[in-house]
Design a protein around this motif. Sequence first.
Motif, PDB file in Angstrom:
ATOM      1  N   ALA A 162     -26.454 -24.026  18.861  1.00 31.80           N
ATOM      2  CA  ALA A 162     -26.223 -24.621  17.547  1.00 31.80           C
ATOM      3  C   ALA A 162     -24.914 -25.409  17.579  1.00 31.80           C
ATOM      4  O   ALA A 162     -23.985 -25.079  18.308  1.00 31.80           O
ATOM      5  CB  ALA A 162     -26.158 -23.543  16.475  1.00 31.80           C
ATOM      6  N   THR A 163     -24.860 -26.462  16.795  1.00 30.30           N
ATOM      7  CA  THR A 163     -23.645 -27.275  16.692  1.00 30.30           C
ATOM      8  C   THR A 163     -22.851 -26.827  15.474  1.00 30.30           C
ATOM      9  O   THR A 163     -23.403 -26.707  14.372  1.00 30.30           O
ATOM     10  CB  THR A 163     -23.993 -28.762  16.560  1.00 30.30           C
ATOM     11  N   VAL A 164     -21.555 -26.573  15.695  1.00 30.49           N
ATOM     12  CA  VAL A 164     -20.684 -26.097  14.625  1.00 30.49           C
ATOM     13  C   VAL A 164     -19.539 -27.087  14.446  1.00 30.49           C
ATOM     14  O   VAL A 164     -18.876 -27.465  15.412  1.00 30.49           O
ATOM     15  CB  VAL A 164     -20.122 -24.690  14.943  1.00 30.49           C
ATOM     16  N   LEU A 165     -19.310 -27.499  13.214  1.00 31.40           N
ATOM     17  CA  LEU A 165     -18.191 -28.369  12.863  1.00 31.40           C
ATOM     18  C   LEU A 165     -17.330 -27.640  11.836  1.00 31.40           C
ATOM     19  O   LEU A 165     -17.850 -27.102  10.863  1.00 31.40           O
ATOM     20  CB  LEU A 165     -18.673 -29.689  12.271  1.00 31.40           C
ATOM     21  N   ILE A 166     -16.019 -27.634  12.067  1.00 30.64           N
ATOM     22  CA  ILE A 166     -15.093 -27.059  11.098  1.00 30.64           C
ATOM     23  C   ILE A 166     -14.281 -28.206  10.518  1.00 30.64           C
ATOM     24  O   ILE A 166     -13.608 -28.925  11.252  1.00 30.64           O
ATOM     25  CB  ILE A 166     -14.175 -26.015  11.760  1.00 30.64           C
ATOM     26  N   ILE A 167     -14.353 -28.373   9.199  1.00 28.11           N
ATOM     27  CA  ILE A 167     -13.749 -29.536   8.529  1.00 28.11           C
ATOM     28  C   ILE A 167     -12.618 -29.065   7.632  1.00 28.11           C
ATOM     29  O   ILE A 167     -12.794 -28.179   6.781  1.00 28.11           O
ATOM     30  CB  ILE A 167     -14.801 -30.302   7.712  1.00 28.11           C
ATOM     31  N   ASN A 168     -11.447 -29.656   7.830  1.00 26.92           N
ATOM     32  CA  ASN A 168     -10.296 -29.346   6.991  1.00 26.92           C
ATOM     33  C   ASN A 168     -10.521 -29.939   5.605  1.00 26.92           C
ATOM     34  O   ASN A 168     -10.714 -31.149   5.461  1.00 26.92           O
ATOM     35  CB  ASN A 168      -9.020 -29.919   7.620  1.00 26.92           C
ATOM     36  N   GLU A 169     -10.518 -29.107   4.598  1.00 33.17           N
ATOM     37  CA  GLU A 169     -10.838 -29.569   3.241  1.00 33.17           C
ATOM     38  C   GLU A 169      -9.744 -30.452   2.663  1.00 33.17           C
ATOM     39  O   GLU A 169     -10.001 -31.221   1.727  1.00 33.17           O
ATOM     40  CB  GLU A 169     -11.077 -28.360   2.330  1.00 33.17           C
ATOM     41  N   SER A 170      -8.524 -30.385   3.185  1.00 29.11           N
ATOM     42  CA  SER A 170      -7.424 -31.216   2.670  1.00 29.11           C
ATOM     43  C   SER A 170      -7.394 -32.581   3.335  1.00 29.11           C
ATOM     44  O   SER A 170      -7.207 -33.607   2.680  1.00 29.11           O
ATOM     45  CB  SER A 170      -6.084 -30.508   2.879  1.00 29.11           C
ATOM     46  N   THR A 171      -7.594 -32.615   4.664  1.00 21.24           N
ATOM     47  CA  THR A 171      -7.446 -33.872   5.405  1.00 21.24           C
ATOM     48  C   THR A 171      -8.769 -34.511   5.767  1.00 21.24           C
ATOM     49  O   THR A 171      -8.826 -35.691   6.113  1.00 21.24           O
ATOM     50  CB  THR A 171      -6.656 -33.623   6.701  1.00 21.24           C
ATOM     51  N   GLY A 172      -9.858 -33.737   5.714  1.00 21.28           N
ATOM     52  CA  GLY A 172     -11.150 -34.260   6.135  1.00 21.28           C
ATOM     53  C   GLY A 172     -11.334 -34.296   7.633  1.00 21.28           C
ATOM     54  O   GLY A 172     -12.370 -34.741   8.131  1.00 21.28           O
ATOM     55  N   GLU A 173     -10.350 -33.806   8.360  1.00 26.78           N
ATOM     56  CA  GLU A 173     -10.423 -33.830   9.821  1.00 26.78           C
ATOM     57  C   GLU A 173     -11.492 -32.856  10.318  1.00 26.78           C
ATOM     58  O   GLU A 173     -11.558 -31.702   9.893  1.00 26.78           O
ATOM     59  CB  GLU A 173      -9.065 -33.456  10.421  1.00 26.78           C
ATOM     60  N   THR A 174     -12.333 -33.339  11.229  1.00 28.61           N
ATOM     61  CA  THR A 174     -13.341 -32.485  11.864  1.00 28.61           C
ATOM     62  C   THR A 174     -12.752 -31.889  13.119  1.00 28.61           C
ATOM     63  O   THR A 174     -12.232 -32.611  13.972  1.00 28.61           O
ATOM     64  CB  THR A 174     -14.604 -33.283  12.204  1.00 28.61           C
ATOM     65  N   PHE A 175     -12.842 -30.592  13.226  1.00 28.91           N
ATOM     66  CA  PHE A 175     -12.128 -29.880  14.292  1.00 28.91           C
ATOM     67  C   PHE A 175     -13.122 -29.240  15.257  1.00 28.91           C
ATOM     68  O   PHE A 175     -14.012 -28.485  14.851  1.00 28.91           O
ATOM     69  CB  PHE A 175     -11.237 -28.797  13.678  1.00 28.91           C
ATOM     70  N   ASN A 176     -12.952 -29.569  16.542  1.00 26.25           N
ATOM     71  CA  ASN A 176     -13.602 -28.823  17.627  1.00 26.25           C
ATOM     72  C   ASN A 176     -15.110 -28.638  17.442  1.00 26.25           C
ATOM     73  O   ASN A 176     -15.597 -27.544  17.256  1.00 26.25           O
ATOM     74  CB  ASN A 176     -12.957 -27.441  17.759  1.00 26.25           C
ATOM     75  N   ALA A 177     -15.855 -29.738  17.494  1.00 23.10           N
ATOM     76  CA  ALA A 177     -17.314 -29.623  17.473  1.00 23.10           C
ATOM     77  C   ALA A 177     -17.782 -28.985  18.779  1.00 23.10           C
ATOM     78  O   ALA A 177     -17.468 -29.473  19.854  1.00 23.10           O
ATOM     79  CB  ALA A 177     -17.949 -30.998  17.306  1.00 23.10           C
ATOM     80  N   GLN A 178     -18.517 -27.881  18.658  1.00 22.47           N
ATOM     81  CA  GLN A 178     -18.985 -27.164  19.835  1.00 22.47           C
ATOM     82  C   GLN A 178     -20.386 -26.638  19.604  1.00 22.47           C
ATOM     83  O   GLN A 178     -20.935 -26.732  18.500  1.00 22.47           O
ATOM     84  CB  GLN A 178     -18.054 -25.984  20.159  1.00 22.47           C
ATOM     85  N   ASN A 207     -31.346 -27.417  16.398  1.00 16.84           N
ATOM     86  CA  ASN A 207     -32.640 -28.072  16.431  1.00 16.84           C
ATOM     87  C   ASN A 207     -33.669 -27.247  15.653  1.00 16.84           C
ATOM     88  O   ASN A 207     -33.810 -26.043  15.851  1.00 16.84           O
ATOM     89  CB  ASN A 207     -33.082 -28.236  17.888  1.00 16.84           C
ATOM     90  N   LYS A 208     -34.347 -27.910  14.723  1.00 16.49           N
ATOM     91  CA  LYS A 208     -35.371 -27.301  13.873  1.00 16.49           C
ATOM     92  C   LYS A 208     -34.772 -26.320  12.868  1.00 16.49           C
ATOM     93  O   LYS A 208     -35.423 -25.363  12.449  1.00 16.49           O
ATOM     94  CB  LYS A 208     -36.462 -26.633  14.700  1.00 16.49           C
ATOM     95  N   TYR A 209     -33.536 -26.579  12.463  1.00  9.98           N
ATOM     96  CA  TYR A 209     -32.887 -25.815  11.389  1.00  9.98           C
ATOM     97  C   TYR A 209     -32.245 -26.792  10.416  1.00  9.98           C
ATOM     98  O   TYR A 209     -31.842 -27.905  10.777  1.00  9.98           O
ATOM     99  CB  TYR A 209     -31.805 -24.886  11.942  1.00  9.98           C
ATOM    100  N   LEU A 210     -32.125 -26.352   9.160  1.00 13.54           N
ATOM    101  CA  LEU A 210     -31.414 -27.136   8.165  1.00 13.54           C
ATOM    102  C   LEU A 210     -29.907 -26.964   8.335  1.00 13.54           C
ATOM    103  O   LEU A 210     -29.434 -25.953   8.847  1.00 13.54           O
ATOM    104  CB  LEU A 210     -31.822 -26.691   6.754  1.00 13.54           C
ATOM    105  N   TRP A 211     -29.152 -27.964   7.896  1.00  5.26           N
ATOM    106  CA  TRP A 211     -27.688 -27.867   7.892  1.00  5.26           C
ATOM    107  C   TRP A 211     -27.238 -26.771   6.929  1.00  5.26           C
ATOM    108  O   TRP A 211     -27.792 -26.608   5.844  1.00  5.26           O
ATOM    109  CB  TRP A 211     -27.055 -29.188   7.447  1.00  5.26           C
ATOM    110  N   ASN A 212     -26.223 -26.040   7.338  1.00  8.89           N
ATOM    111  CA  ASN A 212     -25.528 -25.129   6.431  1.00  8.89           C
ATOM    112  C   ASN A 212     -24.109 -25.653   6.297  1.00  8.89           C
ATOM    113  O   ASN A 212     -23.308 -25.573   7.221  1.00  8.89           O
ATOM    114  CB  ASN A 212     -25.513 -23.706   6.992  1.00  8.89           C
ATOM    115  N   LEU A 253     -22.746 -16.877   9.568  1.00  9.54           N
ATOM    116  CA  LEU A 253     -23.559 -17.875   8.887  1.00  9.54           C
ATOM    117  C   LEU A 253     -25.023 -17.672   9.241  1.00  9.54           C
ATOM    118  O   LEU A 253     -25.349 -17.223  10.352  1.00  9.54           O
ATOM    119  CB  LEU A 253     -23.155 -19.289   9.300  1.00  9.54           C
ATOM    120  N   VAL A 254     -25.895 -17.995   8.288  1.00 10.24           N
ATOM    121  CA  VAL A 254     -27.335 -18.002   8.562  1.00 10.24           C
ATOM    122  C   VAL A 254     -27.833 -19.430   8.408  1.00 10.24           C
ATOM    123  O   VAL A 254     -27.353 -20.191   7.562  1.00 10.24           O
ATOM    124  CB  VAL A 254     -28.110 -17.059   7.621  1.00 10.24           C
ATOM    125  N   LEU A 255     -28.789 -19.802   9.270  1.00  7.51           N
ATOM    126  CA  LEU A 255     -29.413 -21.115   9.200  1.00  7.51           C
ATOM    127  C   LEU A 255     -30.881 -20.949   8.830  1.00  7.51           C
ATOM    128  O   LEU A 255     -31.567 -20.060   9.341  1.00  7.51           O
ATOM    129  CB  LEU A 255     -29.293 -21.848  10.528  1.00  7.51           C
TER     130      LEU A 255
END
Length: 1003
Positions: free
Chosen positions: A405-421, A446-451, A468-470
């Motif tokens: 699964a692809t995980v993105l962590i987004i800083n809510e203040s700056t909008g910066e996307t951190f360490n997509a893995q 793949n074959k899951y909705l975004w959370n 988290l659940v997908l």
Amino acid sequence: MNISHKNKRTINTIIALLLILIIIFSKPAGAVIVELGMDNLDGLEVGQSGYFYFNITIGGNEKIPIANFSIEGLPYINGSPDGTLLFNLSDTGTTVGNNVTKGNYVIELIKTYGWTGSDSSGSGYLDNNDTPPYLGNGTEYQFDGYGYGYGYGYANYNQYTQLAYKIYINTTGATAQTYNVIGKVNTGDSNKPDFSTSTTPFQLNSAGGFTQPSVPAGLTNTIGNYWVNYTWIAGTSGGITDSYNVKLNTNWTNGTKTTFINTSVGSGGWANIEVWAYNKTGNGNLSMDCASDRVQAPEIPDITSSTPASPVTDLEGATRTFNISINQTVNVSWLFNGSQVHTDITTDQADYTFTNAKRGVWNVSAVVSNKNGTNMKTWIWNVLPCGSVSVQLKDEITKRPIKRATVLIINESTGETFNAQTTGYKGRYFVLSIAPGNYTINATANKYLWNNKTSVKILAKKMTRSNLVLTPDIVKLDVKSKHGYHKLAVGSAFLGDHVEFDLRAINYGINASFEAINSSTDALVKFNGSTDPFGFSLDHTDDKDFNVTVNSSEPGIYPVIIRVKNGTAKSDFVLTLSVIRNQTGNTIVGGNHKIDKGNGTNVNRSVLENAIVQSGAVIDNSTLKNSTVEKNATVEGNSFIQDSIVKGERTCISGDSVIDPSIVDNSTVDSSTVTDSHLVNSAVTNSVISNITTNGSTINGVTIDSDHNILFTDAKVIADGNGSTMILKNANTKVVIYGITFTGFYADTLLEDLVIKQTDNKRFNKSQLQSMDASDMLKCYLTVNFTQNALLNITETGINPDGKGTGEIANSQMISNFLYIQHNVSDAAVQNATLRIYYDASSLTYDDVFIYHYNKSAKTWVKCTSIDSGKFAAMDWVEIEPGHFSSFILTGITAPGDSGSSRRSGGSTISSNIFTKSTPTEISTPKSTAKPLQTEELTGVGSQPETGSTDDTLISDDVEDEGGMSGWLILLLFVGIAGIIAIIFVVMRKKKEDEEESGQIME
């Protein structure tokens, strides 16, 4: 005391040698000593008269020819029109008092001593002693013909030759200036043309008391970083210079007697100088003009731009690049807290990258330098503490972890996307270092909705955990048979009838309408008995059963694809192989087939297309397409073989099984689907497998849909209570997956727990200390220097690949999974390795934490010596220096009787990283996501390294240097050898005593 004649002769010889040494090492003077005395002339005015002396001394061991005498550097007056006064020895003879007039000069002989000459060969020397008889020494010049001097080999004290002249001069017509005079004895011999004095000066002043000094001469400058230095000398054409008045830029320095001045003018500054000569006679006089100069000091290198702006703020663990541009070509030294860490040579732009920054306030400096000077840029670098975050993803329906699964962590203040893995097999995602703040976690697969609805608050020095659940976004389409629902099935019918399939569609996604689509044009396909378009709607997690029939007027094999598709193109499909055959006998499609009817070969009620059946094979009520069945193999029970080879007398394919494309050798397959696999001496029952190689193994009731090859040897594979693939405990079992060989299963183990995550292969260059950073993937980072080019990867595993658990480590609990490090060179090539393992200690209660490595030779776990420990972000760490690489674990050691913290081997992933202790380090190779070792990079599954193996080969087994006899066995061996030596000694001594006793008796 009586001394023999021989002794006397020896003493005399020694005395003579000493005298010779005294002569040789006495103080040297000028060769054939020539002297001038000009004191009387110094300070005369033009028109006045004076005198000077000219003396010649010829040593007792010298004899030289004399052609004439010359005095050079005199005024241009009568007698010395070109500045040279020339006269002969015969002009005055050798009688003291004789004189001769030459223009303004009167030359008088005032002394002679030992004047002698002869017509024989002689010599003059480079140097002369300064006491009578003035013996010459050093370089010798040989002369032939008439010469003057004694020329004795051993001259007495008074045997030397001297002449002295007093020369009067009238300076009328001369020019007032300083004269530098040289006197010469000219030999007329080209071997040594003359013997001369050193330069002797005198000052001739202007007539009538005029004392104006000449203009200073030889004004020169030397320039450097920020400064200019000047030097000069007195002029020679006027009166005496007593001092100087110097103007430098706007500042005067008067009355100085020094002939230099230094000044600092700054980078690119100008120096303007005037130097005036001063004579103090009477009221004093300055020179008519000055010596002057104007020069610019070098411009030091200018750092025209730099990034980033200082002060710089980062989080620990960050990577930071510092950059400068310079207006000149320079060398750049990079300093960290005053210590040099790197140098760039001959450049006008430079940068340096630090990685894995440690918290604190640091000074980073770039010092630029060249011949023009030095300059420096300094940054203040604030590295702040950070936090860590751990995320696990699970399927909303099955509650199982979601891998890749692809995980993105987004800083809510700056909008910066951190360490997509991407997540590993356990669905875990980890970030070792992240800035404190509020973040939104976005995840999908793949074959899951975004959370994208999960928010977390990350705190400094704390571990933040989130589950988290997908929601699945797929449609699952299965074929119903007597064995249940499957992804792939084969149906057959006699000509005139139809093949019928019962299908089930399940919607795991959003509510949607669907439509069933047929891909075949060669057969008649109906949905629920109708050729009309077929559609339906499904709510979330609902299912729909429907019927599909396939018919054709011609016998043959008809592949039909049935696809269920919704509006967003989220779909799944099933491949249904439909076979229409003749009412009786076999059905042969096409003419390219071969049936060997001898040796017991038999084909009954089957369909063959481009097939070969031979060597006793039996085909009954089944279908073969582009395949070979031979060597007494049996295919029956409506099975389907496509693009495959089936052989071996123990081979039996039955129960609606499908083989496509694979090799089945002396194995049984019952009610199963086997694709892209190779089965040897194995059994597969009620299973669906893909990309599997087996040897002596059984597989029952599982689905293994692998995208990489898996090798099972002597393995028993079943489904656990949740339907997951499990390998049962067996000391002889071997499984090779992702290039890792697991040997000796000491516990029942899920297939997905073998390789949890794996790095890409990283190339290490020969004799270079390099690092491998997997801190956010496996939470590990190592450095190593290989003595030859090497490839290395790191794998997190659920069990020890080398076949032994950790139960033998007393009072210990595993904190995390196993860390397996493999490379393609020998362990002897590993040098200067360092491994730092990170772990979350917030919920641990262990007394001590240690790293252990597995010694394969001794088949035991060995505790590693910790060289350091500490904290980073929310993690603690332990650091070791392993001598080689194998399996490593992190264990918590509890006190005896203390239960400690209960953790199983499948707990949180092992974490490791190496960071500098006092300074950040150079940037390492970027991290990469896990992938299996490529087949072409392997020497063979489970192979040992061969001598001279290529650098691009990464092997699955390593060879340890450790092991050997235990301590007590060595001690016993040592005692035994000592005992044998003692026995031999006693026997030999006894034998000697017996021989001595026997000799006494014989006597």
